[in-house]
Design an enzyme around this catalytic site. Structure first.
Site, PDB file in Angstrom:
ATOM      1  N   ARG A 118       0.808  -1.238   0.000  1.00 45.72           N
ATOM      2  CA  ARG A 118       0.000   0.000   0.000  1.00 45.72           C
ATOM      3  C   ARG A 118       0.835   1.280   0.000  1.00 45.72           C
ATOM      4  NH1 ARG A 118      -3.300  -2.781   3.728  1.00 45.72           N
ATOM      5  NH2 ARG A 118      -5.075  -3.716   2.681  1.00 45.72           N
ATOM      6  N   LYS A 140       3.524  11.780 -11.366  1.00 47.80           N
ATOM      7  CA  LYS A 140       2.823  10.838 -12.252  1.00 47.80           C
ATOM      8  C   LYS A 140       3.686   9.586 -12.385  1.00 47.80           C
ATOM      9  CE  LYS A 140       0.014  13.784 -15.245  1.00 47.80           C
ATOM     10  NZ  LYS A 140      -0.217  14.227 -16.635  1.00 47.80           N
ATOM     11  N   GLU A 182      10.744  19.459 -23.880  1.00 41.00           N
ATOM     12  CA  GLU A 182       9.945  19.766 -22.680  1.00 41.00           C
ATOM     13  C   GLU A 182      10.392  21.100 -22.064  1.00 41.00           C
ATOM     14  OE1 GLU A 182       7.387  17.935 -22.248  1.00 41.00           O
ATOM     15  OE2 GLU A 182       7.854  15.947 -23.044  1.00 41.00           O
ATOM     16  N   LYS A 224       7.162  23.567 -13.504  1.00 44.79           N
ATOM     17  CA  LYS A 224       6.320  22.395 -13.239  1.00 44.79           C
ATOM     18  C   LYS A 224       5.786  22.475 -11.811  1.00 44.79           C
ATOM     19  CE  LYS A 224       5.497  17.640 -14.220  1.00 44.79           C
ATOM     20  NZ  LYS A 224       5.859  16.408 -14.868  1.00 44.79           N
ATOM     21  N   GLU A 234      -4.245  16.900 -12.074  1.00 46.18           N
ATOM     22  CA  GLU A 234      -4.690  17.272 -13.425  1.00 46.18           C
ATOM     23  C   GLU A 234      -6.206  17.337 -13.584  1.00 46.18           C
ATOM     24  OE1 GLU A 234      -2.127  15.902 -16.616  1.00 46.18           O
ATOM     25  OE2 GLU A 234      -3.788  16.064 -18.025  1.00 46.18           O
ATOM     26  N   ARG A 238      -3.031  21.761 -14.929  1.00 43.57           N
ATOM     27  CA  ARG A 238      -1.902  20.861 -15.246  1.00 43.57           C
ATOM     28  C   ARG A 238      -1.943  20.395 -16.702  1.00 43.57           C
ATOM     29  NH1 ARG A 238       0.997  16.232 -11.477  1.00 43.57           N
ATOM     30  NH2 ARG A 238       2.450  15.546 -13.077  1.00 43.57           N
ATOM     31  N   ASN A 242       0.620  19.667 -21.393  1.00 42.43           N
ATOM     32  CA  ASN A 242       0.485  18.785 -22.550  1.00 42.43           C
ATOM     33  C   ASN A 242       0.546  19.517 -23.888  1.00 42.43           C
ATOM     34  OD1 ASN A 242       0.172  16.484 -20.902  1.00 42.43           O
ATOM     35  ND2 ASN A 242      -1.979  17.010 -20.554  1.00 42.43           N
ATOM     36  N   HIS A 245       1.316  17.604 -27.014  1.00 39.71           N
ATOM     37  CA  HIS A 245       1.273  16.176 -26.711  1.00 39.71           C
ATOM     38  C   HIS A 245       0.146  15.438 -27.422  1.00 39.71           C
ATOM     39  CE1 HIS A 245       4.301  17.289 -23.839  1.00 39.71           C
ATOM     40  NE2 HIS A 245       4.381  16.077 -23.328  1.00 39.71           N
ATOM     41  N   HIS A 249       1.306  12.514 -29.502  1.00 41.14           N
ATOM     42  CA  HIS A 249       0.945  11.115 -29.231  1.00 41.14           C
ATOM     43  C   HIS A 249       0.373  10.454 -30.477  1.00 41.14           C
ATOM     44  CE1 HIS A 249       0.637  11.675 -24.598  1.00 41.14           C
ATOM     45  NE2 HIS A 249       1.815  11.231 -24.958  1.00 41.14           N
ATOM     46  N   HIS A 262       9.813  10.425 -27.901  1.00 33.95           N
ATOM     47  CA  HIS A 262       8.663  11.187 -27.410  1.00 33.95           C
ATOM     48  C   HIS A 262       8.878  12.707 -27.593  1.00 33.95           C
ATOM     49  CE1 HIS A 262       5.356  12.391 -24.846  1.00 33.95           C
ATOM     50  NE2 HIS A 262       6.187  13.045 -24.062  1.00 33.95           N
TER      51      HIS A 262
HETATM   52  P1  NAD Z   1      14.210   6.474 -21.131  1.00 32.59           P
HETATM   53  O1  NAD Z   1      13.996   6.278 -19.703  1.00 32.59           O
HETATM   54  O2  NAD Z   1      13.894   5.357 -22.053  1.00 32.59           O
HETATM   55  O3  NAD Z   1      15.730   6.920 -21.348  1.00 32.59           O
HETATM   56  C1  NAD Z   1      16.190   7.177 -22.663  1.00 32.59           C
HETATM   57  C2  NAD Z   1      17.458   6.357 -22.971  1.00 32.59           C
HETATM   58  O4  NAD Z   1      18.564   6.948 -22.300  1.00 32.59           O
HETATM   59  C3  NAD Z   1      17.386   4.917 -22.503  1.00 32.59           C
HETATM   60  O5  NAD Z   1      18.018   4.101 -23.444  1.00 32.59           O
HETATM   61  C4  NAD Z   1      18.181   4.962 -21.202  1.00 32.59           C
HETATM   62  O6  NAD Z   1      18.717   3.712 -20.841  1.00 32.59           O
HETATM   63  C5  NAD Z   1      19.255   5.942 -21.557  1.00 32.59           C
HETATM   64  N1  NAD Z   1      19.888   6.640 -20.450  1.00 32.59           N
HETATM   65  C6  NAD Z   1      19.304   7.094 -19.315  1.00 32.59           C
HETATM   66  N2  NAD Z   1      20.174   7.837 -18.627  1.00 32.59           N
HETATM   67  C7  NAD Z   1      21.329   7.821 -19.310  1.00 32.59           C
HETATM   68  C8  NAD Z   1      22.597   8.431 -19.108  1.00 32.59           C
HETATM   69  N3  NAD Z   1      22.818   9.263 -18.085  1.00 32.59           N
HETATM   70  N4  NAD Z   1      23.575   8.197 -20.002  1.00 32.59           N
HETATM   71  C9  NAD Z   1      23.339   7.403 -21.077  1.00 32.59           C
HETATM   72  N5  NAD Z   1      22.150   6.835 -21.352  1.00 32.59           N
HETATM   73  C10 NAD Z   1      21.163   7.049 -20.474  1.00 32.59           C
HETATM   74  O7  NAD Z   1      13.415   7.737 -21.684  1.00 32.59           O
HETATM   75  P2  NAD Z   1      13.105   9.173 -21.083  1.00 32.59           P
HETATM   76  O8  NAD Z   1      13.014  10.068 -22.247  1.00 32.59           O
HETATM   77  O9  NAD Z   1      13.994   9.531 -19.963  1.00 32.59           O
HETATM   78  O10 NAD Z   1      11.644   8.958 -20.468  1.00 32.59           O
HETATM   79  C11 NAD Z   1      10.559   8.569 -21.279  1.00 32.59           C
HETATM   80  C12 NAD Z   1       9.494   7.990 -20.388  1.00 32.59           C
HETATM   81  O11 NAD Z   1       9.075   8.994 -19.475  1.00 32.59           O
HETATM   82  C13 NAD Z   1       8.258   7.527 -21.124  1.00 32.59           C
HETATM   83  O12 NAD Z   1       7.861   6.285 -20.623  1.00 32.59           O
HETATM   84  C14 NAD Z   1       7.222   8.586 -20.795  1.00 32.59           C
HETATM   85  O13 NAD Z   1       5.906   8.067 -20.792  1.00 32.59           O
HETATM   86  C15 NAD Z   1       7.661   8.999 -19.429  1.00 32.59           C
HETATM   87  N6  NAD Z   1       7.249  10.348 -19.036  1.00 32.59           N
HETATM   88  C16 NAD Z   1       6.677  10.486 -17.817  1.00 32.59           C
HETATM   89  C17 NAD Z   1       6.292  11.731 -17.373  1.00 32.59           C
HETATM   90  C18 NAD Z   1       5.745  11.883 -16.011  1.00 32.59           C
HETATM   91  O14 NAD Z   1       5.274  12.976 -15.663  1.00 32.59           O
HETATM   92  N7  NAD Z   1       5.781  10.869 -15.188  1.00 32.59           N
HETATM   93  C19 NAD Z   1       6.514  12.859 -18.178  1.00 32.59           C
HETATM   94  C20 NAD Z   1       7.122  12.689 -19.418  1.00 32.59           C
HETATM   95  C21 NAD Z   1       7.488  11.421 -19.839  1.00 32.59           C
HETATM   96  N1  GLY Z   2       4.286  15.517 -18.171  1.00 37.26           N
HETATM   97  C1  GLY Z   2       3.009  16.075 -17.903  1.00 37.26           C
HETATM   98  C2  GLY Z   2       2.645  16.099 -16.462  1.00 37.26           C
HETATM   99  O1  GLY Z   2       3.430  15.737 -15.616  1.00 37.26           O
HETATM  100  O2  GLY Z   2       1.562  16.479 -16.138  1.00 37.26           O
END
Ligand code: NAD
Ligand code: GLY
Length: 360
Positions: A118, A140, A182, A224, A234, A238, A242, A245, A249, A262
């Protein structure tokens, strides 16, 4: 050290931004209240940073989980593997999860932390620019379902975010640019000063100058923070985060997540949102051009996407998570640094934008 404080009552926390944070054993260890620590990372990040992070927890009972790299890891199967592992240890309710990696690791680990017995504490150590300016902040968390991205999840704020800017030195240029989408987004939606600062300093940022990078991470987290503090889950404002986005998407889905990162899809999506805002008479050509020029200088695409049918994109947009009660909501611009949540946008104008940004 730059710090940003997020005020959310009992869920408040600090974001630490600096060089050499991963070697600050005292800082890292201070966030693990119980005896047990579980570091979740992936096979790319582990060889780079796992030893440094592990060293901070020599006084703890440390467990590490090294996952396969990639978005496809962010699913219920991996979630269950981690839960099974933690139950097998067994980890107690005072355990702390450390998410060491990009947004994939952060989202997945945060969701495990939200639900294990939990809910237990978790710390975000984001290592991509996207994660440092966006995904690690705001709570998120979640995993993907075959029907769509982030369909299963929870709002779960971390105990802290530790953004070591040195980790960005090992990140490849394409991923760094994806994170810049972003950063530019915050400028476009609500921070004209940041946008102007980026126009002047984009070269230093793209060369990963430490001061410049720390500045954009701090300003992004502050933007943010301001939004999340008003609307954590949201229900309203919030949604401004997007910008680009909904178009983005649709492009990612239509290209089967193969062609664009992305951030790249969001970049094209922001150019489309600006184009639509121009068609509606809400901004001028100059503002549209300024946004595209900055995105391009950050190494991001803004051109029409080949091989896409505008009608398919329109349909995908209608299925977006942001559609509520059948109403398509789009984030559009009234100026640089000024954005709105728009409903009932003229369909012909949307179609014109989709046609302008697709080609055979
Ligand atoms: P990712 O986590 O896949 O990382 C991108 C690549 O970089 C991967 O291959 C990873 O292994 C590599 N990597 C990470 N750190 C590194 C470093 N320091 N040196 C070398 N390589 C490194 O992608 P991302 O762009 O970080 O995140 C995308 C994800 O985030 C998606 O799943 C998306 O849905 C999510 N997201 C979430 C939110 C949120 O608010 N929670 C917001 C935006 C995106
Ligand atoms: N990345 C959008 C949010 O966190 O709301």
């Amino acid at each position: 050290m730059k710090e940003v404080h997020i005020s959310l009552g009992e869920r408040s926390y600090d974001i630490h931004i600096n060089s050499q944070l991963l070697t600050d054993k005292k800082l890292l260890a201070s966030y693990a209240a119980g005896k047990q620590v579980v570091v979740i990372t992936n096979e790319t990040v582990a060889p780079l940073y796992l030893d440094q992070v592990s060293a901070a927890f020599s006084e703890h009972e440390l467990h590490t989980i090294v996952l396969k790299d990639g978005e496809s890891t962010k699913n219920l199967d991996t979630y269950k593997e981690i839960i099974d592992f933690m139950i097998g240890v067994p980890c107690d309710r005072l355990s702390t999860i450390i998410a060491l990696g990009g947004g994939v690791i952060g989202d997945l680990s945060g969701f495990v932390a939200a639900t294990y017995q939990r809910g237990i504490s978790f710390v975000q150590i984001p290592t991509t620019l996207l994660a440092q300016v966006d995904s690690s902040v705001g709570g998120k968390t979640g995993v993907n379902h075959p029907s769509g991205k982030n369909m299963i999840g929870a709002f779960n704020q971390p105990k802290t975010v530790i953004a070591d800017i040195d980790t960005l030195l090992t990140l490849d240029d394409r991923q760094f640019s994806a994170g810049m989408a972003e950063v530019i987004k915050y400028g476009a939606i609500r921070d004209l000063a940041l946008f102007q600062w980026l126009e002047t300093n984009i070269t230093a940022v793209m060369q990963k100058d430490a001061e410049a990078v720390a500045h954009i991470i701090k300003r992004s987290c502050e933007n943010k923070r301001d939004i999340v503090e008003q609307d954590e889950q949201e229900h309203g404002v919030r949604a401004l985060l997007n910008l680009g986005h909904t178009f983005g998407h649709a492009i990612e889905t239509a290209t089967h997540y193969q062609r664009f990162l992305h951030g790249e899809a969001v970049s094209i999506g922001m150019a489309m949102a600006a184009d639509l805002s121009l068609r509606l008479g809400w901004i001028g050509q100059e503002e549209c051009d300024r946004l595209s020029a900055l995105l391009k200088k950050a190494g991001l695409p803004v051109e029409p996407v080949s091989g896409l049918d505008p009608a398919v994109l329109r349909e995908l947009m209608q299925g977006d998570k942001k559609v509520l009660d059948g109403t398509l909501r789009l984030i559009l611009m009234k100026g640089i640094g000024d954005s709105v949540i728009a409903e009932n946008v003229d369909g012909a104008s949307i179609n014109a934008t989709l046609e302008a940004f697709t080609s055979n």
